[in-house]
Design a protein around this motif. Structure first.
Motif, PDB file in Angstrom:
ATOM      1  N   HIS A  74      -7.675   0.952  -1.276  1.00  9.45           N
ATOM      2  CA  HIS A  74      -6.767  -0.073  -1.790  1.00  9.45           C
ATOM      3  C   HIS A  74      -7.487  -1.024  -2.741  1.00  9.45           C
ATOM      4  CE1 HIS A  74      -4.668   0.543   2.336  1.00  9.45           C
ATOM      5  NE2 HIS A  74      -4.333   1.486   1.472  1.00  9.45           N
ATOM      6  N   SER A  98      -3.156  -0.283  -5.095  1.00 11.78           N
ATOM      7  CA  SER A  98      -2.247  -1.030  -4.233  1.00 11.78           C
ATOM      8  C   SER A  98      -1.770  -2.217  -5.045  1.00 11.78           C
ATOM      9  CB  SER A  98      -2.912  -1.478  -2.923  1.00 11.78           C
ATOM     10  OG  SER A  98      -3.965  -2.393  -3.173  1.00 11.78           O
ATOM     11  N   ASP A 122      -4.846  -0.693 -10.857  1.00  9.72           N
ATOM     12  CA  ASP A 122      -5.083   0.588 -10.210  1.00  9.72           C
ATOM     13  C   ASP A 122      -6.025   1.460 -11.042  1.00  9.72           C
ATOM     14  OD1 ASP A 122      -2.494   0.567 -11.823  1.00  9.72           O
ATOM     15  OD2 ASP A 122      -2.823   2.725 -11.649  1.00  9.72           O
ATOM     16  N   THR A 136       0.846  -1.186   0.000  1.00 10.30           N
ATOM     17  CA  THR A 136       0.000   0.000   0.000  1.00 10.30           C
ATOM     18  C   THR A 136       0.881   1.236   0.000  1.00 10.30           C
ATOM     19  OG1 THR A 136      -0.161  -0.030   2.412  1.00 10.30           O
ATOM     20  CG2 THR A 136      -1.882  -1.199   1.180  1.00 10.30           C
TER      21      THR A 136
END
Length: 239
Positions: free
Chosen positions: A51, A74, A219, A44
């Motif tokens: 996350h 993350s 992400d 993280t």
């Protein structure tokens, strides 16, 4: 926080002590619904509160990691130290079913991707210029361990097509290699094989130092959208 900065933190966090064995433990050794196989750890980032969710699941006859990002970022890392010449062939599989809309890994403000695989390389402090040594020592003080020398990032780019390579928008210590792009092959299990020694030489103009780890990431923090993918086994081996 732009994913380019995330990549820098990823590099700083992936270059520590070696795992117990110089091989990447396959996800397929795990049991769906349980903890990740030994050696894989969450990664993280400061100032990113949301996350990406990673879970071991079964997809047909495959045990894989399911990654789901909702405006989040993350990763998962696996640390090891192995000479690049002994582990020069990187192999992995993934399947993507949702792209973060508006993402483009060549641009800082929208640097999101549904699937990334990183390989990082150990730093040799003796090779550092004075300014680089300050950055090196600062990073080691902040994170409690030395950053790696450089990284290769293999990525599925929402905006592009397979083939281009370019520097990460934030750092010339990470080379982005687009291995898949766009929507044409969504929903399919795809397999890849790369010679990381050849890719490192092409990117940095020299032979690589030892490999210090691998990582995966999905992400969507920069676009604020959603992204999802499955990751199959990741391995490093001789040519």
């Amino acid at each position: 926080l732009a994913t380019g900065i995330v990549a820098a933190v990823l590099l700083a966090s992936a270059g520590g002590a070696a795992a117990q064995a110089p091989q990447v433990v396959p996800f397929s050794q795990g049991t769906p619904g349980t903890a990740l196989p030994a050696g894989w750890t969450p990664l993280t980032f400061p100032r990113i509160a949301s996350h990406t969710r990673y879970a071991l699941v079964r997809d047909g006859d495959t045990v894989a990691v399911r990654a789901e990002a909702v405006g989040s970022a993350s990763g998962l890392t696996f640390r090891l130290v192995v000479p690049a010449a002994d582990a020069r062939v990187l192999r992995w599989r993934w399947k993507v079913d949702r792209l973060p809309q508006g993402a483009d890994v060549s641009k800082q403000l929208v640097d999101d991707a549904p699937a990334r695989v990183y390989v990082t390389f150990q730093h040799d402090p003796a090779r550092l210029a004075p300014v680089e040594r300050i950055v090196y020592e600062t990073t080691r003080a902040l994170y409690g361990e030395a950053p790696p020398h450089a990284g290769l990032m293999y990525v599925w780019d929402t905006a592009g097509t397979a083939g281009p390579t370019f520097w990460n928008p934030y750092t010339k210590r990470v080379r982005t290699i687009v291995v898949e792009g766009g929507r044409a092959r969504l929903g399919q299990w795809l397999a890849y094989e790369r010679d990381v020694v050849a890719d490192y030489r092409a990117a940095f103009g020299e032979d690589p130092p030892p490999i210090s780890g691998v990582a995966i990431m999905t992400d969507a923090d920069n676009t604020g959208d959603r992204a999802s993918a499955w990751f199959g086994d990741v391995s490093l081996g001789p040519k």
